[in-house]
Design a protein around this motif. Structure first.
Motif, PDB file in Angstrom:
ATOM      1  N   ARG A   1      -5.084   0.480  -1.533  1.00  0.00           N
ATOM      2  CA  ARG A   1      -4.665   1.321  -0.408  1.00  0.00           C
ATOM      3  C   ARG A   1      -4.596   0.577   0.926  1.00  0.00           C
ATOM      4  O   ARG A   1      -4.000   1.066   1.871  1.00  0.00           O
ATOM      5  CB  ARG A   1      -5.601   2.522  -0.270  1.00  0.00           C
ATOM      6  N   GLN A   2      -5.200  -0.594   1.018  1.00  0.00           N
ATOM      7  CA  GLN A   2      -5.236  -1.311   2.288  1.00  0.00           C
ATOM      8  C   GLN A   2      -4.306  -2.525   2.325  1.00  0.00           C
ATOM      9  O   GLN A   2      -4.307  -3.269   3.303  1.00  0.00           O
ATOM     10  CB  GLN A   2      -6.672  -1.765   2.582  1.00  0.00           C
TER      11      GLN A   2
ATOM     12  N   LYS B   1      -1.321  -4.936   2.957  1.00  0.00           N
ATOM     13  CA  LYS B   1      -0.279  -4.987   3.981  1.00  0.00           C
ATOM     14  C   LYS B   1       0.818  -6.005   3.659  1.00  0.00           C
ATOM     15  O   LYS B   1       1.708  -6.239   4.487  1.00  0.00           O
ATOM     16  CB  LYS B   1      -0.896  -5.335   5.339  1.00  0.00           C
TER      17      LYS B   1
ATOM     18  N   SER C   1       0.813  -1.219   0.000  1.00  0.00           N
ATOM     19  CA  SER C   1       0.000   0.000   0.000  1.00  0.00           C
ATOM     20  C   SER C   1       0.843   1.264   0.000  1.00  0.00           C
ATOM     21  O   SER C   1       0.309   2.367  -0.160  1.00  0.00           O
ATOM     22  CB  SER C   1      -0.944   0.016   1.207  1.00  0.00           C
TER      23      SER C   1
END
Length: 407
Positions: free
Chosen positions: A300-301, A303, A251
């Motif tokens: 965007r999320q 990990k 991200s």
């Protein structure tokens, strides 16, 4: 009088953070046999090295560990005097020792400092503080001499250590700063600076080689992504490594409202910066992500570590990433050697991963990109740094104007 036998003092960063004397009985016994101030100095050095590893990078830890280790060994075994009592002349004496160490302290190969034995870490008998890189079959250790770069790095490490001691009210001054000014082994350099980089043909061969490696064996997709990323976005290897206080994750690639891609990086000095990601890099990002079973472009999320381990969870250390780069450099060396001979291929033996950063930035400047933009992507605090390291316009002009001189 025979020179005392050298021993390693500090393990790798991960082991030093969780250091337990019970795991290092030989080292513990060594300090039991020395004056109390020796163990005290070791403790101070350990604190400083852990600070470097935590706040700088593992690469910085390794570099400073080597020089501080040599310095303390000399203090313990040769000078037999606490480093906190050193004056300028003591450090100058050490500089002479550093310039011409005893042959028994010089090794020919890079080996681990400690070896695990029966649940303990014991001294590696093959380890030496200094290393002589022989040319061919010539292994005469008498020819060992440190480079000017090594001499400067030594003074930098020792000076940093003394600064740490002063900040903690342990030492009253920094004799390394004074000694550096008077060291006869340091030469004032007015040479034309040459950036350590690959030229266009060399870079093309390196990229073609790693692409072929990945086409033939999918395991090398990581190598391809890593090399393309470091060169294209001017990355230090530590900036893609997992650290205690930062894990580079997918991200950190993000897109702004104008559809421009960026990469968020945690760099030197604990500074976070965003690097522009060119369109030409996106196919390499997509190829790598699809190989990992991810969507073509990051969300965007996400990990997931940017460069993850094949076995085990999490990202890779700086040393592991460097190993991936050197796998490709070794293959490129063999390819170049078969095509153009060993002399032409030698540069791929000299290249370090950091050359990729230099190569990318130099090529960007040469193609006319604004110095300010390159400087910000590099993470330099001042354009003057970028200009000094990467721009050699004045040297080129001087060479051009000098060509027409008459004999």
């Amino acid at each position: 009088m025979a020179t005392p036998k050298s021993i390693p003092l500090f393990p790798a960063y991960a082991e030093l953070k969780d250091f337990d004397w019970r795991d290092y009985e030989q080292l513990d016994q060594f300090f039991n046999d020395q004056p109390n101030w020796c163990r005290e100095h070791w403790d101070w050095a350990r604190d400083y090295l852990i600070f470097l590893g935590r706040n700088k990078s593992e690469h910085t830890y390794i570099r400073f560990r080597s020089d501080i280790e040599k310095f303390l060994l000399w203090s313990f075994l040769i000078a037999e005097k606490p480093a906190v009592d050193f004056r300028k002349n003591d450090v100058l004496d050490y500089a002479e020792f550093f310039f011409k160490p005893p042959q028994t302290w010089i090794g020919l190969t890079n080996v681990d400092k400690f070896v695990p034995t029966a649940g303990m870490y014991e001294f590696n008998k093959s380890w030496k503080p200094f290393r002589y890189i022989a040319e061919g079959s010539d292994i005469d250790k008498k020819k060992y001499r440190p480079s000017q770069q090594s001499m400067l790095a030594m003074f930098s490490a020792i000076s940093g250590f003394y600064t740490h001691l002063m900040e903690n009210e342990i030492a009253l001054g920094n004799p390394a700063v004074l000694a550096k000014k008077d060291c006869k082994r340091l030469v004032k350099d007015a040479q034309v600076k040459e950036t350590k980089r690959l030229d266009q043909d060399q870079w093309d061969l390196l990229l073609t080689t790693v692409e072929q490696m990945a086409d033939e064996d999918a395991l090398f997709e990581r190598n391809l992504f890593l090399i393309a990323a470091m060169k294209t976005m001017f990355l230090r290897i530590s900036e893609l490594a997992e650290r205690d206080d930062w894990i580079p994750v997918m991200s950190h690639f993000w897109q702004d409202d104008e559809k421009n891609w960026w990469l968020k990086i945690y760099g030197k000095g604990k500074k976070i910066r965003d690097i522009s990601v060119p369109d030409s890099f996106l196919p390499y990002l997509e190829r790598y992500r699809l190989w990992r079973g991810l969507s073509a472009l990051p969300g965007r999320q996400e990990k997931q570590p940017i460069v993850e381990k094949i076995r085990g969870a999490g990202g890779m250390s700086g040393r592991q990433l460097a190993r991936l780069v050197h796998q490709v450099l070794d293959k490129t060396y063999e390819t170049m050697k078969s095509q153009s001979g060993e002399k032409a291929a030698q540069i791929f033996k000299d290249v370090s991963p950091h050359w990729l950063r230099h190569t990318g930035a130099s090529m960007e400047i040469e193609r006319g990109r604004a110095l300010k933009d390159v400087s910000e992507d590099l993470g330099h605090s001042s354009m003057a740094t970028t200009d000094t390291v990467y721009v050699q316009t004045s040297a080129k002009k001087r060479a051009e104007s000098g060509k027409s001189r008459e004999v």
